[in-house]
Design a protein around this motif. Structure first.
Motif, PDB file in Angstrom:
ATOM      1  N   LYS A   1       0.839  -1.198   0.000  1.00  0.00           N
ATOM      2  CA  LYS A   1       0.000   0.000   0.000  1.00  0.00           C
ATOM      3  C   LYS A   1       0.873   1.247   0.000  1.00  0.00           C
ATOM      4  O   LYS A   1       1.812   1.353   0.800  1.00  0.00           O
ATOM      5  CB  LYS A   1      -0.927  -0.011   1.226  1.00  0.00           C
ATOM      6  CG  LYS A   1      -1.790   1.219   1.349  1.00  0.00           C
ATOM      7  CD  LYS A   1      -1.192   2.253   2.286  1.00  0.00           C
ATOM      8  CE  LYS A   1      -1.855   3.599   2.198  1.00  0.00           C
ATOM      9  NZ  LYS A   1      -1.284   4.570   3.168  1.00  0.00           N
TER      10      LYS A   1
ATOM     11  N   GLY B   1      -7.677   8.659   5.559  1.00  0.00           N
ATOM     12  CA  GLY B   1      -6.541   7.806   5.915  1.00  0.00           C
ATOM     13  C   GLY B   1      -6.842   6.319   5.774  1.00  0.00           C
ATOM     14  O   GLY B   1      -6.032   5.469   6.146  1.00  0.00           O
TER      15      GLY B   1
ATOM     16  N   ASP C   1      -4.891   2.420   4.339  1.00  0.00           N
ATOM     17  CA  ASP C   1      -4.165   1.384   5.106  1.00  0.00           C
ATOM     18  C   ASP C   1      -5.126   0.240   5.434  1.00  0.00           C
ATOM     19  O   ASP C   1      -4.767  -0.943   5.383  1.00  0.00           O
ATOM     20  CB  ASP C   1      -3.656   1.942   6.445  1.00  0.00           C
ATOM     21  CG  ASP C   1      -2.734   3.134   6.290  1.00  0.00           C
ATOM     22  OD1 ASP C   1      -2.049   3.217   5.265  1.00  0.00           O
ATOM     23  OD2 ASP C   1      -2.711   3.986   7.207  1.00  0.00           O
TER      24      ASP C   1
ATOM     25  N   LYS D   1      -0.607   8.795  13.276  1.00  0.00           N
ATOM     26  CA  LYS D   1      -1.284   8.780  11.976  1.00  0.00           C
ATOM     27  C   LYS D   1      -0.642   7.828  10.965  1.00  0.00           C
ATOM     28  O   LYS D   1      -1.217   7.532   9.916  1.00  0.00           O
ATOM     29  CB  LYS D   1      -1.205  10.231  11.466  1.00  0.00           C
ATOM     30  CG  LYS D   1      -1.885  10.509  10.183  1.00  0.00           C
ATOM     31  CD  LYS D   1      -1.666  11.980   9.836  1.00  0.00           C
ATOM     32  CE  LYS D   1      -2.110  12.237   8.412  1.00  0.00           C
ATOM     33  NZ  LYS D   1      -1.072  12.913   7.635  1.00  0.00           N
TER      34      LYS D   1
HETATM   35 MG    MG Z   1      -2.124   7.568   5.984  1.00  0.00          MG
END
Ligand code: MG
Ligand code: ADP
Ligand code: ASP
Length: 446
Positions: free
Chosen positions: A5, A204, A207, A262
């Motif tokens: 990723k 985000g 992931d 993060k």
């Molecule tokens: Mg990220």
């Protein structure tokens, strides 16, 4: 089988995309699936364009879309000179036109529902992966682009959808057949409902896509490629002396992610734990650096890292009804339940209960209902600072060291997880950096 990723900064420009293709090429023998985020800050720009359109700021929205289109046209041109050029330019133009008409529609009705927002945000990943797949093919890789919306099934909680792992596993095994020598390219972050409506997994969330796919396929490993050398003892943007942690357990990594680191999205670890898939966090700009390995094994005891999460609200309810009474906490949490507000940390005394919640939206009605139970105080602008490690109490004088490091900040709440892997403190937002720095210096310096 391997899932790779790449985050937004890893695909932010043509040079970075070339690095990404090199990394994928190096593991072609392992039947890789490449999951990519949107390029650079595209998702932020899409969000701003949708908000401007909703506010009726048409020219601002158009400016942002122009910028997004020109960034992608530039990358597409730079990365394709041969047979891929024409179909790629057509694909980028088609996606850009579709995005433009969606934004135009929002401008006209002056409303951007969470469902429309997800439709807008999906263009970032759809554009980036179209370019990456074509660029990889032009460099001789046998690369196929698969739309993640045909793989990942979620509920209809737009902007923060929850995956249906069972349905996803069925779709993935039906549609994906990773083979050594070939590269599958797909989008992070985006998914769809049973009706085929586009959703996203929350900011985000790429992931999370990577481990969902990894679990669905029973991958040997999931690699999260980013802009730092793995999970570090603190956010290196805040703490100068932060160091890479070579190995960390799933539960420690999950705590760190949940409490603000993060570098991995908070839900990333869960699918990996269920199938015991090792997750590596690596640096796209420095592939030779070992990075961090996340597995079920603990790597010794002691303090591993500090993290922080801002935008926290502290809710305190005071009531003498708590004295020697049972059922009070149940009534209290029933109110949070009714308002679908989730509580992170809790501290109780005989006459008061303090709880932290993320953000401050929807607290008006909650406060109103809590007032039936006692006197309510709402304090905004707090942050949670969290120390993560294993058997924290085994270090003698641990609590004394923490208090010495925190001083002179004003601590509003302390919570030590029974699992002894997390000690959290609530402080004013303005004090966060100082507390992080002192904790890191005292407890994590080499
Ligand atoms: Mg990220
Ligand atoms: P990506 O675009 O690759 O998903 P993110 O910006 O989401 O990358 O995450 C990487 C960033 O996470 C780093 O640049 C760093 O500033 C931040 N970060 C916060 N805490 C940590 C930590 N403990 N270790 C490493 N990075 C951290
Ligand atoms: N592009 C999305 C975001 O910026 C998802 C991700 O990058 O993980 O939030």
């Amino acid at each position: 089988m391997k899932v790779l990723k790449f985050g937004g900064s890893s695909v932010r420009d043509p040079q970075m995309i070339l690095r990404v293709i090199d990394i994928a090429r190096a593991c072609l023998g392992e039947a890789p699936i490449l999951v990519s985020s949107a390029m650079g800050k595209t998702t932020d720009m899409l969000e701003a364009a949708a908000a401007s359109a909703e506010a009726g700021e048409r020219s601002r929205a158009e400016q942002l879309i122009d910028r997004i289109e020109s960034d992608h046209v530039h990358a597409a041109k730079a990365l394709s000179t041969g047979s891929e050029r024409e179909p790629l330019m057509t694909a980028v133009a088609t996606l850009s036109a579709e995005l433009r008409s969606l934004i135009h529609g929002i401008t006209l009705i002056r409303e951007c529902s969470p469902r429309s927002m997800d439709a807008v945000l999906s263009f970032g990943e759809r554009l980036s992966t179209t370019i990456i797949a074509a660029a990889a093919r032009e460099r001789g890789l046998n690369a196929t682009l698969v739309d993640a919306r045909t793989l990942i099934r979620t509920d209809a909680s737009f902007t923060a959808a929850s995956p249906d792992l069972e349905a996803t596993t069925a779709l993935v095994s039906d549609r994906l057949d990773p083979q050594p020598g070939s590269l599958i390219v797909t989008q992070g972050f985006i998914a769809s409902t049973t009706e085929g409506v586009t959703t996203t997994l929350g900011r985000g969330g790429s992931d999370f896509t990577a481990t969902i796919l990894g679990a669905a396929l029973g991958a040997d490993v999931v690699e999260i490629w980013t802009d730092v050398d793995g999970i570090m003892t603190a956010d290196p943007r805040v703490i100068d002396g932060a160091r890479t942690i070579p190995a960390i357990s799933y539960d420690e990594a999950a705590e760190l992610a949940y409490f603000g680191a993060k570098v991995v999205h908070p839900y990333t670890i869960l699918p990996a734990v269920q199938r015991e898939i090792p997750v590596w966090v690596k640096n796209t700009s420095s592939p030779e650096s070992p990075g961090t390995r996340i597995t079920g094994q603990a790597d010794g005891t002691g303090i591993r890292a500090v993290a922080s999460k801002s935008g926290i609200t502290l809710v305190t309810v005071r009531s003498s009804r708590m004295l020697n009474a049972y059922g009070f906490l149940r009534a209290l949490f029933a109110v949070f339940d009714r308002h679908k507000v989730s509580v992170d940390l809790v501290a109780t005394s005989e006459v008061s209960v303090s709880m932290t919640v993320d953000g401050d939206t929807g607290l008006g009605l909650l406060e109103h209902d809590l007032q039936e139970l006692g006197q309510v105080e709402i304090e905004r602008g707090k942050s949670i600072v969290c120390l993560v490690g294993r058997d924290l109490f085994e270090r003698s004088g641990f609590v004394a060291e923490v208090f010495a490091a925190v001083d002179p900040a004003h601590v509003r709440l302390i919570s030590l997880g029974a699992s002894e892997i997390n000690l959290s403190l609530v402080v004013d937002e303005g004090e966060t950096e100082g507390v992080l720095r002192r904790l890191h210096e005292k407890l994590l310096a080499p």
